[in-house]
Design an enzyme around this catalytic site. Sequence first.
Site, PDB file in Angstrom:
ATOM      1  N   TYR A  57       0.843  -1.199   0.000  1.00 60.11           N
ATOM      2  CA  TYR A  57       0.000   0.000   0.000  1.00 60.11           C
ATOM      3  C   TYR A  57       0.877   1.248   0.000  1.00 60.11           C
ATOM      4  O   TYR A  57       1.996   1.248   0.529  1.00 60.11           O
ATOM      5  CB  TYR A  57      -0.939   0.001   1.209  1.00 60.11           C
ATOM      6  CG  TYR A  57      -2.097  -0.962   1.095  1.00 60.11           C
ATOM      7  CD1 TYR A  57      -3.350  -0.545   0.653  1.00 60.11           C
ATOM      8  CD2 TYR A  57      -1.943  -2.310   1.418  1.00 60.11           C
ATOM      9  CE1 TYR A  57      -4.413  -1.436   0.541  1.00 60.11           C
ATOM     10  CE2 TYR A  57      -3.007  -3.206   1.310  1.00 60.11           C
ATOM     11  CZ  TYR A  57      -4.233  -2.760   0.877  1.00 60.11           C
ATOM     12  OH  TYR A  57      -5.288  -3.639   0.766  1.00 60.11           O
ATOM     13  N   GLU A  58       0.333   2.280  -0.575  1.00 59.72           N
ATOM     14  CA  GLU A  58       1.043   3.535  -0.798  1.00 59.72           C
ATOM     15  C   GLU A  58       1.585   4.176   0.477  1.00 59.72           C
ATOM     16  O   GLU A  58       2.545   4.949   0.442  1.00 59.72           O
ATOM     17  CB  GLU A  58       0.064   4.471  -1.508  1.00 59.72           C
ATOM     18  CG  GLU A  58       0.526   5.811  -1.870  1.00 59.72           C
ATOM     19  CD  GLU A  58      -0.575   6.582  -2.582  1.00 59.72           C
ATOM     20  OE1 GLU A  58      -0.473   7.815  -2.583  1.00 59.72           O
ATOM     21  OE2 GLU A  58      -1.510   5.973  -3.132  1.00 59.72           O
ATOM     22  N   SER A  59       0.984   3.874   1.626  1.00 62.47           N
ATOM     23  CA  SER A  59       1.409   4.469   2.887  1.00 62.47           C
ATOM     24  C   SER A  59       2.731   3.917   3.395  1.00 62.47           C
ATOM     25  O   SER A  59       3.274   4.411   4.380  1.00 62.47           O
ATOM     26  CB  SER A  59       0.325   4.262   3.952  1.00 62.47           C
ATOM     27  OG  SER A  59      -0.065   2.900   4.007  1.00 62.47           O
ATOM     28  N   GLY A  60       3.246   2.851   2.742  1.00 65.43           N
ATOM     29  CA  GLY A  60       4.541   2.318   3.137  1.00 65.43           C
ATOM     30  C   GLY A  60       4.497   0.928   3.725  1.00 65.43           C
ATOM     31  O   GLY A  60       5.501   0.451   4.258  1.00 65.43           O
TER      32      GLY A  60
END
Length: 242
Positions: free
Chosen positions: A41-44
């Site tokens: 996911y883009e949040s890391g």
Amino acid sequence: MTVNAARALAGARTCFVGIGLPSAAANLARRTVRPGLVLIYESGTLGSKPSRLPLSIGDGELADTADAVVSVPEIFNYWLQAGRIDVGFLGAAQVDRYANINTTVIDRGPGRPEGRLPGAGGAPEIAAGCGKVLMVVRHSRRNLVERLDFVTTVGHGSGPGDRARLGLPGAGPVAVITDLGVLRPDPETAELVLTELHPGVSAEQAAEATGWKLRTAPDVGETEPPTAEELAALRELSDRGA
């Protein structure tokens, strides 16, 4: 639609997941056709294994269940732009015949304020750098449009050769999965063509629900109905997210 989208991940190792319908499909795939799928996911978060559908990329469940949590710059610079992610899975408010995406703004007509959408997020980079891109969207003239109100993310641009000209390394969108069937880009024109229909859906219904003159493949297939196991897994995910 969600079951068929999950099945499209059967051969993937890693998937960069968008929130919403793509997240539901990716999490279902991890419970059915691809238990070893690594969700990113883009949040890391790397290797998230949420027990329910996450509400956003910042949902704590993603970090709590991840193999690792890294910075957003590392996700994009080291993992995505370096070509280390097999599949990007995206949703969209609008998709055109070349699988370009709008998630920024909707033209609501004369005298009305424009409709603001969530925006690009990481979608432009995901579509550029992943090995290939899958998309899932509701099939209607509102979503599958002749012309985007705003180009947020490039799919195949205006046709063959555009991705190479723009320096986009990934293959781009290879399938748009809808609640009526599956559209895939024609190898010669890059235009989305109807290749499969879900049981009980006709090609005429799909054409009527598309904002451009939808072409059909010479031999349109039919998708397999969901199994009892797939439906049970999807219901469990949905119930936990309620």
